[in-house]
Write a protein that holds these residues in place. Sequence first.
Motif, PDB file in Angstrom:
ATOM      1  N   THR A   1       0.855  -1.198   0.000  1.00  0.00           N
ATOM      2  CA  THR A   1       0.000   0.000   0.000  1.00  0.00           C
ATOM      3  C   THR A   1       0.890   1.248   0.000  1.00  0.00           C
ATOM      4  O   THR A   1       2.070   1.190   0.348  1.00  0.00           O
ATOM      5  N   GLY A   2       0.298   2.357  -0.424  1.00  0.00           N
ATOM      6  CA  GLY A   2       1.068   3.600  -0.510  1.00  0.00           C
ATOM      7  C   GLY A   2       2.104   3.535  -1.614  1.00  0.00           C
ATOM      8  O   GLY A   2       3.171   4.164  -1.534  1.00  0.00           O
ATOM      9  N   ALA A   3       1.774   2.791  -2.698  1.00  0.00           N
ATOM     10  CA  ALA A   3       2.754   2.560  -3.771  1.00  0.00           C
ATOM     11  C   ALA A   3       2.787   3.700  -4.787  1.00  0.00           C
ATOM     12  O   ALA A   3       3.689   3.764  -5.614  1.00  0.00           O
TER      13      ALA A   3
ATOM     14  N   ASP B   1      -9.389   3.411  -1.211  1.00  0.00           N
ATOM     15  CA  ASP B   1      -9.165   4.380  -0.134  1.00  0.00           C
ATOM     16  C   ASP B   1      -8.997   3.641   1.193  1.00  0.00           C
ATOM     17  O   ASP B   1      -9.932   2.974   1.660  1.00  0.00           O
ATOM     18  N   LEU B   2      -7.817   3.781   1.788  1.00  0.00           N
ATOM     19  CA  LEU B   2      -7.562   3.140   3.084  1.00  0.00           C
ATOM     20  C   LEU B   2      -8.527   3.641   4.156  1.00  0.00           C
ATOM     21  O   LEU B   2      -8.767   2.959   5.149  1.00  0.00           O
ATOM     22  N   GLY B   3      -9.071   4.814   3.953  1.00  0.00           N
ATOM     23  CA  GLY B   3      -9.983   5.409   4.945  1.00  0.00           C
ATOM     24  C   GLY B   3     -11.402   4.867   4.865  1.00  0.00           C
ATOM     25  O   GLY B   3     -12.245   5.255   5.686  1.00  0.00           O
ATOM     26  N   SER B   4     -11.688   3.982   3.904  1.00  0.00           N
ATOM     27  CA  SER B   4     -13.059   3.469   3.758  1.00  0.00           C
ATOM     28  C   SER B   4     -13.113   1.980   4.085  1.00  0.00           C
ATOM     29  O   SER B   4     -12.439   1.164   3.444  1.00  0.00           O
ATOM     30  N   ASN B   5     -13.945   1.636   5.059  1.00  0.00           N
ATOM     31  CA  ASN B   5     -14.096   0.239   5.463  1.00  0.00           C
ATOM     32  C   ASN B   5     -14.582  -0.619   4.288  1.00  0.00           C
ATOM     33  O   ASN B   5     -14.063  -1.715   4.040  1.00  0.00           O
ATOM     34  N   ALA B   6     -15.556  -0.104   3.525  1.00  0.00           N
ATOM     35  CA  ALA B   6     -16.114  -0.856   2.390  1.00  0.00           C
ATOM     36  C   ALA B   6     -15.040  -1.080   1.321  1.00  0.00           C
ATOM     37  O   ALA B   6     -14.905  -2.179   0.776  1.00  0.00           O
TER      38      ALA B   6
ATOM     39  N   GLY C   1      -0.031   6.084   4.092  1.00  0.00           N
ATOM     40  CA  GLY C   1      -0.251   6.874   5.299  1.00  0.00           C
ATOM     41  C   GLY C   1      -0.317   8.359   5.011  1.00  0.00           C
ATOM     42  O   GLY C   1       0.005   8.819   3.911  1.00  0.00           O
ATOM     43  N   LEU C   2      -0.728   9.066   6.028  1.00  0.00           N
ATOM     44  CA  LEU C   2      -1.061  10.480   5.919  1.00  0.00           C
ATOM     45  C   LEU C   2      -0.528  11.180   7.161  1.00  0.00           C
ATOM     46  O   LEU C   2      -0.791  10.725   8.277  1.00  0.00           O
ATOM     47  N   SER C   3       0.194  12.296   6.956  1.00  0.00           N
ATOM     48  CA  SER C   3       0.766  12.994   8.109  1.00  0.00           C
ATOM     49  C   SER C   3      -0.076  14.217   8.498  1.00  0.00           C
ATOM     50  O   SER C   3      -1.173  14.431   7.959  1.00  0.00           O
ATOM     51  N   GLN C   4       0.458  14.990   9.413  1.00  0.00           N
ATOM     52  CA  GLN C   4      -0.277  16.140   9.966  1.00  0.00           C
ATOM     53  C   GLN C   4       0.696  17.273  10.233  1.00  0.00           C
ATOM     54  O   GLN C   4       1.842  17.035  10.623  1.00  0.00           O
TER      55      GLN C   4
ATOM     56  N   LEU D   1      -6.235   2.148  11.852  1.00  0.00           N
ATOM     57  CA  LEU D   1      -7.273   1.117  11.706  1.00  0.00           C
ATOM     58  C   LEU D   1      -7.185   0.357  10.382  1.00  0.00           C
ATOM     59  O   LEU D   1      -7.398  -0.860  10.336  1.00  0.00           O
ATOM     60  N   ALA D   2      -6.878   1.071   9.307  1.00  0.00           N
ATOM     61  CA  ALA D   2      -6.763   0.412   7.995  1.00  0.00           C
ATOM     62  C   ALA D   2      -5.698  -0.688   8.054  1.00  0.00           C
ATOM     63  O   ALA D   2      -5.870  -1.765   7.473  1.00  0.00           O
ATOM     64  N   ASN D   3      -4.609  -0.433   8.771  1.00  0.00           N
ATOM     65  CA  ASN D   3      -3.520  -1.415   8.838  1.00  0.00           C
ATOM     66  C   ASN D   3      -3.897  -2.616   9.711  1.00  0.00           C
ATOM     67  O   ASN D   3      -3.499  -3.747   9.427  1.00  0.00           O
ATOM     68  N   VAL D   4      -4.681  -2.351  10.745  1.00  0.00           N
ATOM     69  CA  VAL D   4      -5.210  -3.455  11.564  1.00  0.00           C
ATOM     70  C   VAL D   4      -6.114  -4.321  10.683  1.00  0.00           C
ATOM     71  O   VAL D   4      -5.990  -5.550  10.644  1.00  0.00           O
TER      72      VAL D   4
END
Length: 268
Positions: free
Chosen positions: A13-15, A66-71, A95-98, A119-122
């Motif tokens: 992921t994140g490729a 999208d890693l942010g979407s459960n579906a 991943g995404l920083s801040q 959570l996406a990685n879990v």
Amino acid sequence: MGNYYQGKKVWLTGASSGIGEAMAKSLARQGAELVISGRRKEKLQELASELRTLAENREPHVLAFDLGSNADREEAIEVVKQLWWAPDLLILNGGLSQRSLVMETNLEVYSNLMEVDYLANVHLSKAFLEEWVTKGEGQVAVTSSLVGKFGTPYRSGYAAAKHALHGFFDTLRAERAGDGLKVTILCPGFIHTQVSVNALTGDGSALGEMDQAQAKGMSAPRFAEKALKAIAKNKAEVYIGGKEVLGVYLKRLLPSVFRKMIGRAKVR
Ligand SMILES: NC(=O)c1ccc[n+]([C@@H]2O[C@H](COP(=O)([O-])OP(=O)(O)OC[C@H]3O[C@@H](n4cnc5c(N)ncnc54)[C@H](OP(=O)(O)O)[C@@H]3O)[C@@H](O)[C@H]2O)c1
């Protein structure tokens, strides 16, 4: 060790950018079979055609989601199960920083960072556990950060999500090492990628600027080379970067000195 990655089925992921893109190129050169993920399908398709050239026409699979979407995650997991049953190696690098102070950060930003960075990685690693345990082997590597080892200003939610990865993946390793599951946690320092440009600010918009620290940081191909060596050696946890890596040891050995320094550190 020979060529550890030859013929390995790797879901990365994140490729579509930075560290992941560099890892994808190195893995392709070393003969891995790849599923490459990120949200941007076109970027992944461009990368796929480069990888074909590097890999003597072996075809990588593009899996945009999208890693942010459960579906989205459920669908992507199903695609990989249909393709391979389970990957030999899952590299959780997206991943995404801040870049915002606690005082100016909306709660939704914390929720978004936790979903994408933790959570996406879990979710993705849990999805193949039964298969790996049945097979008696499996491997997962996750990209945390030095900020997964200590908090720095401007990264409260990012540091929290990356710290959470250590809690989860250390536990997973402890529970399943006897079943042949290998777990590596990669902790980059400052690496020259788009991470600060894409980082969330307090209202959830992207920063849109390259930080000095990233601009002067280690190159992504150099990072990828070191990270892939660490994964091949089944290292539990590695710190890769410049002198910022010393922060891990300073916090461990002289915590009060570290606390004084980190508040003044130039991390933006
Ligand atoms: N560069 C550094 O200094 C540094 C330091 C410590 C840790 N890290 C970690 O290294 C990893 C790779 O980052 P990078 O430095 O290569 O930064 P980058 O150039 O911004 O790449 C980030 C990657 O993550 C993917 N991504 C972000 N949000 C996503 C989402 N919601 N769904 C799916 N994919 C998503 C992006 O793909 P799309 O844009 O196509 O979605 C992109 O491929 C991250 O976990 C980051 O936290 C980087």
